[in-house]
Design a protein around this motif. Structure first.
Motif, short mmCIF file in Angstrom:
data_model
loop_
_atom_site.label_atom_id
_atom_site.label_comp_id
_atom_site.label_asym_id
_atom_site.label_seq_id
_atom_site.Cartn_x
_atom_site.Cartn_y
_atom_site.Cartn_z
N ARG A 8 16.75 38.35 47.36
CA ARG A 8 17.62 39.14 46.48
C ARG A 8 18.96 38.45 46.23
NH1 ARG A 8 17.94 41.76 43.12
NH2 ARG A 8 19.25 43.49 43.66
N TYR A 9 19.60 37.95 47.29
CA TYR A 9 20.98 37.48 47.15
C TYR A 9 21.14 35.97 47.10
CZ TYR A 9 22.00 42.33 47.84
OH TYR A 9 22.03 43.69 47.69
N ASP A 29 18.55 35.19 44.11
CA ASP A 29 18.91 36.04 42.98
C ASP A 29 17.69 36.54 42.20
OD1 ASP A 29 20.87 37.42 41.60
OD2 ASP A 29 21.15 35.84 40.11
#
Length: 182
Positions: A123-124, A127
């Protein structure tokens, strides 16, 4: 694999290995040896299909994620690391720099479950949208959201500088794990 394909594969490995090893290191919780093994497995699988791959990097990254998912599914039990003093002791004054924060984050990532760590990386760091993460990991979007939420809460508890309120106390630190990883 003919000579031209082998040359292109070697160029790909030389050019993309640093970024791929960073991702593999994050997926394995900072274990560089496991990350190297994970990347080697992914590259070996890519080499076998090299002439048929439309997007080699996307294929290698997907193999990285799926291999790591297989690993954490096999590891049903996980030993907890005990320390003399918890890293989030109350009253502890923040005098760390960005490098110390990265070290703390890496240690905190190691304390997350492999599933939580994988979802945060996707997710981070990568992305990826929630739908793509759900598809890659074979779960629902709701599972991605709830697991990511719990993982971030645990990270913020382990590394208080990641708490959104910490930004106002110390502008050097952002509240996104991705900002610290890069």
């Amino acid at each position: 694999m003919d000579d031209e394909e082998e040359r292109r594969f070697r160029q790909f490995v030389a050019a993309r290995s640093p970024a791929l090893i960073r991702t593999a290191t994050l997926l394995t919780g900072g274990d560089t040896h496991a990350a190297e093994d994970l990347l080697q497995t992914a590259l070996a699988k890519a080499a076998g299909r090299w002439g048929r791959l439309e997007s080699p990097e996307a294929y290698v990254r997907q193999v990285l994620y799926r291999q790591q998912v297989s690993v954490w599914r096999l590891l049903r039990t996980r030993r907890e690391t005990t320390v003399a003093e918890p890293p989030d002791s109350p009253g502890r004054e923040d005098t760390t720099g960005a490098a110390e924060l990265r070290i703390q984050l890496r240690r905190a990532l190691g304390r997350l479950t492999p599933r939580q760590r994988t979802m945060l990386v996707l997710r981070y760091f990568e992305d990826c949208p929630e739908g793509e993460v759900a598809e890659l990991l074979g779960c629902s979007v709701g599972t991605v959201r709830s697991t990511t939420h719990r993982a971030l809460a645990k990270l913020r508890a382990l590394v208080p500088e990641l708490d959104p309120g910490a930004v106002s106390r110390n502008p050097e630190f952002g509240n996104s794990p991705a900002e610290v990883w890069k």
